[in-house]
Scaffold this motif. Structure first.
Motif, PDB file in Angstrom:
ATOM      1  N   MET A 106       0.799  -1.222   0.000  1.00 31.39           N
ATOM      2  CA  MET A 106       0.000   0.000   0.000  1.00 31.39           C
ATOM      3  C   MET A 106       0.832   1.273   0.000  1.00 31.39           C
ATOM      4  SD  MET A 106      -3.197  -0.646  -0.285  1.00 31.39           S
ATOM      5  CE  MET A 106      -3.874   0.930   0.194  1.00 31.39           C
ATOM      6  N   ASP A 107       2.118   1.179   0.348  1.00 27.78           N
ATOM      7  CA  ASP A 107       2.976   2.370   0.384  1.00 27.78           C
ATOM      8  C   ASP A 107       2.900   3.163  -0.916  1.00 27.78           C
ATOM      9  OD1 ASP A 107       3.788   2.026   2.975  1.00 27.78           O
ATOM     10  OD2 ASP A 107       5.776   1.234   2.482  1.00 27.78           O
ATOM     11  N   GLY A 108       2.993   2.487  -2.034  1.00 22.68           N
ATOM     12  CA  GLY A 108       2.951   3.166  -3.327  1.00 22.68           C
ATOM     13  C   GLY A 108       1.623   3.845  -3.591  1.00 22.68           C
ATOM     14  N   VAL A 109       0.540   3.227  -3.123  1.00 26.04           N
ATOM     15  CA  VAL A 109      -0.786   3.826  -3.285  1.00 26.04           C
ATOM     16  C   VAL A 109      -0.843   5.162  -2.550  1.00 26.04           C
ATOM     17  CG1 VAL A 109      -3.251   3.557  -2.766  1.00 26.04           C
ATOM     18  CG2 VAL A 109      -1.918   1.597  -3.598  1.00 26.04           C
ATOM     19  N   PHE A 110      -0.367   5.174  -1.315  1.00 33.74           N
ATOM     20  CA  PHE A 110      -0.407   6.408  -0.533  1.00 33.74           C
ATOM     21  C   PHE A 110       0.559   7.456  -1.085  1.00 33.74           C
ATOM     22  CE2 PHE A 110      -2.152   3.384   2.611  1.00 33.74           C
ATOM     23  CZ  PHE A 110      -3.390   3.983   2.741  1.00 33.74           C
ATOM     24  N   GLU A 111       1.719   7.031  -1.554  1.00 32.98           N
ATOM     25  CA  GLU A 111       2.670   7.977  -2.147  1.00 32.98           C
ATOM     26  C   GLU A 111       2.082   8.622  -3.397  1.00 32.98           C
ATOM     27  OE1 GLU A 111       6.392   5.929  -2.751  1.00 32.98           O
ATOM     28  OE2 GLU A 111       6.536   5.428  -0.619  1.00 32.98           O
ATOM     29  N   THR A 112       1.469   7.826  -4.264  1.00 31.84           N
ATOM     30  CA  THR A 112       0.835   8.356  -5.475  1.00 31.84           C
ATOM     31  C   THR A 112      -0.304   9.302  -5.125  1.00 31.84           C
ATOM     32  OG1 THR A 112       1.407   6.361  -6.697  1.00 31.84           O
ATOM     33  CG2 THR A 112      -0.334   7.726  -7.624  1.00 31.84           C
ATOM     34  N   THR A 113      -1.111   8.915  -4.153  1.00 30.98           N
ATOM     35  CA  THR A 113      -2.229   9.759  -3.723  1.00 30.98           C
ATOM     36  C   THR A 113      -1.721  11.090  -3.194  1.00 30.98           C
ATOM     37  OG1 THR A 113      -3.544   7.810  -3.199  1.00 30.98           O
ATOM     38  CG2 THR A 113      -4.226   9.885  -2.181  1.00 30.98           C
ATOM     39  N   GLU A 114      -0.668  11.036  -2.387  1.00 32.12           N
ATOM     40  CA  GLU A 114      -0.124  12.275  -1.847  1.00 32.12           C
ATOM     41  C   GLU A 114       0.447  13.160  -2.948  1.00 32.12           C
ATOM     42  OE1 GLU A 114       1.657  13.340   2.256  1.00 32.12           O
ATOM     43  OE2 GLU A 114       3.246  12.356   1.086  1.00 32.12           O
ATOM     44  N   GLN A 115       1.097  12.587  -3.925  1.00 23.49           N
ATOM     45  CA  GLN A 115       1.612  13.361  -5.057  1.00 23.49           C
ATOM     46  C   GLN A 115       0.469  14.039  -5.806  1.00 23.49           C
ATOM     47  OE1 GLN A 115       3.862  10.442  -7.219  1.00 23.49           O
ATOM     48  NE2 GLN A 115       5.564  10.477  -5.772  1.00 23.49           N
ATOM     49  N   GLN A 116      -0.648  13.330  -5.958  1.00 20.17           N
ATOM     50  CA  GLN A 116      -1.804  13.915  -6.634  1.00 20.17           C
ATOM     51  C   GLN A 116      -2.419  15.044  -5.809  1.00 20.17           C
ATOM     52  OE1 GLN A 116      -4.149  10.396  -7.304  1.00 20.17           O
ATOM     53  NE2 GLN A 116      -3.159   9.962  -9.264  1.00 20.17           N
ATOM     54  N   VAL A 117      -2.483  14.855  -4.511  1.00 21.06           N
ATOM     55  CA  VAL A 117      -3.002  15.904  -3.629  1.00 21.06           C
ATOM     56  C   VAL A 117      -2.118  17.151  -3.749  1.00 21.06           C
ATOM     57  CG1 VAL A 117      -3.283  16.576  -1.198  1.00 21.06           C
ATOM     58  CG2 VAL A 117      -4.175  14.386  -1.997  1.00 21.06           C
ATOM     59  N   MET A 118      -0.811  16.960  -3.679  1.00 24.25           N
ATOM     60  CA  MET A 118       0.100  18.110  -3.766  1.00 24.25           C
ATOM     61  C   MET A 118       0.013  18.786  -5.129  1.00 24.25           C
ATOM     62  SD  MET A 118       3.435  17.295  -1.440  1.00 24.25           S
ATOM     63  CE  MET A 118       3.797  15.637  -1.977  1.00 24.25           C
ATOM     64  N   ALA A 119      -0.120  18.006  -6.202  1.00 29.22           N
ATOM     65  CA  ALA A 119      -0.255  18.584  -7.535  1.00 29.22           C
ATOM     66  C   ALA A 119      -1.522  19.435  -7.627  1.00 29.22           C
ATOM     67  CB  ALA A 119      -0.262  17.489  -8.595  1.00 29.22           C
ATOM     68  N   ASN A 120      -2.600  18.967  -7.012  1.00 28.75           N
ATOM     69  CA  ASN A 120      -3.843  19.730  -7.007  1.00 28.75           C
ATOM     70  C   ASN A 120      -3.716  20.995  -6.158  1.00 28.75           C
ATOM     71  OD1 ASN A 120      -6.701  19.967  -7.726  1.00 28.75           O
ATOM     72  ND2 ASN A 120      -7.046  19.638  -5.548  1.00 28.75           N
ATOM     73  N   LEU A 121      -3.118  20.874  -4.987  1.00 24.52           N
ATOM     74  CA  LEU A 121      -2.964  22.030  -4.102  1.00 24.52           C
ATOM     75  C   LEU A 121      -2.056  23.094  -4.705  1.00 24.52           C
ATOM     76  CD1 LEU A 121      -2.686  20.259  -0.632  1.00 24.52           C
ATOM     77  CD2 LEU A 121      -4.630  21.565  -1.524  1.00 24.52           C
ATOM     78  N   LYS A 122      -1.164  22.688  -5.579  1.00 19.64           N
ATOM     79  CA  LYS A 122      -0.243  23.638  -6.229  1.00 19.64           C
ATOM     80  C   LYS A 122      -1.004  24.638  -7.095  1.00 19.64           C
ATOM     81  CE  LYS A 122       4.233  23.567  -8.376  1.00 19.64           C
ATOM     82  NZ  LYS A 122       5.352  22.693  -8.640  1.00 19.64           N
ATOM     83  N   ASP A 123      -2.207  24.274  -7.509  1.00 18.62           N
ATOM     84  CA  ASP A 123      -3.022  25.139  -8.364  1.00 18.62           C
ATOM     85  C   ASP A 123      -3.751  26.235  -7.591  1.00 18.62           C
ATOM     86  OD1 ASP A 123      -2.292  23.677 -10.617  1.00 18.62           O
ATOM     87  OD2 ASP A 123      -4.058  22.378 -10.507  1.00 18.62           O
ATOM     88  N   TYR A 124      -3.660  26.238  -6.278  1.00 18.81           N
ATOM     89  CA  TYR A 124      -4.389  27.209  -5.457  1.00 18.81           C
ATOM     90  C   TYR A 124      -3.429  28.007  -4.582  1.00 18.81           C
ATOM     91  CZ  TYR A 124      -8.383  24.429  -6.841  1.00 18.81           C
ATOM     92  OH  TYR A 124      -9.323  23.762  -7.573  1.00 18.81           O
ATOM     93  N   THR A 125      -3.707  29.292  -4.479  1.00 14.73           N
ATOM     94  CA  THR A 125      -2.896  30.177  -3.640  1.00 14.73           C
ATOM     95  C   THR A 125      -3.734  30.707  -2.478  1.00 14.73           C
ATOM     96  OG1 THR A 125      -3.523  32.212  -4.813  1.00 14.73           O
ATOM     97  CG2 THR A 125      -1.608  30.965  -5.692  1.00 14.73           C
ATOM     98  N   ILE A 126      -3.056  31.360  -1.561  1.00 15.02           N
ATOM     99  CA  ILE A 126      -3.762  32.020  -0.457  1.00 15.02           C
ATOM    100  C   ILE A 126      -4.705  33.085  -1.019  1.00 15.02           C
ATOM    101  CG2 ILE A 126      -3.432  33.570   1.533  1.00 15.02           C
ATOM    102  CD1 ILE A 126      -2.917  30.568   2.121  1.00 15.02           C
ATOM    103  N   ALA A 127      -4.289  33.785  -2.058  1.00 13.00           N
ATOM    104  CA  ALA A 127      -5.158  34.789  -2.686  1.00 13.00           C
ATOM    105  C   ALA A 127      -6.413  34.135  -3.260  1.00 13.00           C
ATOM    106  CB  ALA A 127      -4.391  35.537  -3.772  1.00 13.00           C
ATOM    107  N   ASP A 128      -6.268  32.946  -3.854  1.00 15.12           N
ATOM    108  CA  ASP A 128      -7.430  32.221  -4.381  1.00 15.12           C
ATOM    109  C   ASP A 128      -8.402  31.867  -3.258  1.00 15.12           C
ATOM    110  OD1 ASP A 128      -6.343  32.189  -6.996  1.00 15.12           O
ATOM    111  OD2 ASP A 128      -5.327  30.263  -6.617  1.00 15.12           O
TER     112      ASP A 128
END
Length: 139
Positions: A106-128
């Protein structure tokens, strides 16, 4: 994701709302509805990493040190929550095929999920986030 992420985002949006006014940890704590000591812990982390600056003394407080349009949520996630999606597995039966291998599988599943979460969060700023808050307030 842990609550420090939420407190960090809330605090930075609160500071971005009135960028020229010093805000105390008590002001922020009242907005977040948590104890000021918890807020100070997160503010200390934000200050250490250059997101905010502080002024000490009776008329002291906190200000943003960066443009809210440049503070992406992934930076705050990395600072406060990286690795938190992976749960702590119980001590499984190592004589069982599943028990002996499930965590590593399951380690890889969680690592991939976290990478996707971070990629999504990168699209939003405090100003947004501030803009979204203001839109909700007008609705």
């Amino acid at each position: 994701m842990n609550s420090d992420f939420v407190v960090a985002v809330h605090s930075l949006v609160f500071l971005a709302y009135a960028p020229d006014n010093l805000k105390t940890s008590d002001n922020i704590a009242k907005s977040v509805s948590i104890h000021p000591v918890r807020v100070r812990k997160v503010l200390s982390l934000l200050r250490k990493h250059g997101f905010i600056q502080s002024k000490h003394g009776a008329k002291g407080g906190f200000l943003l040190a960066q443009d809210p349009r440049t503070i992406t949520l992934d930076k705050l996630y990395i600072l406060t929550s990286e690795g938190s999606l992976k749960p702590k597995w119980p001590d499984s039966n190592q004589k069982c095929t599943i028990g002996a291998n499930i965590e590593r599988a399951m380690d890889g599943v969680f690592e991939t999920t976290e990478q996707q979460v971070m990629a999504n969060l990168k699209d939003y700023t405090i100003a947004d986030v501030l803009l979204r808050v203001e839109e909700q307030d007008r609705a």
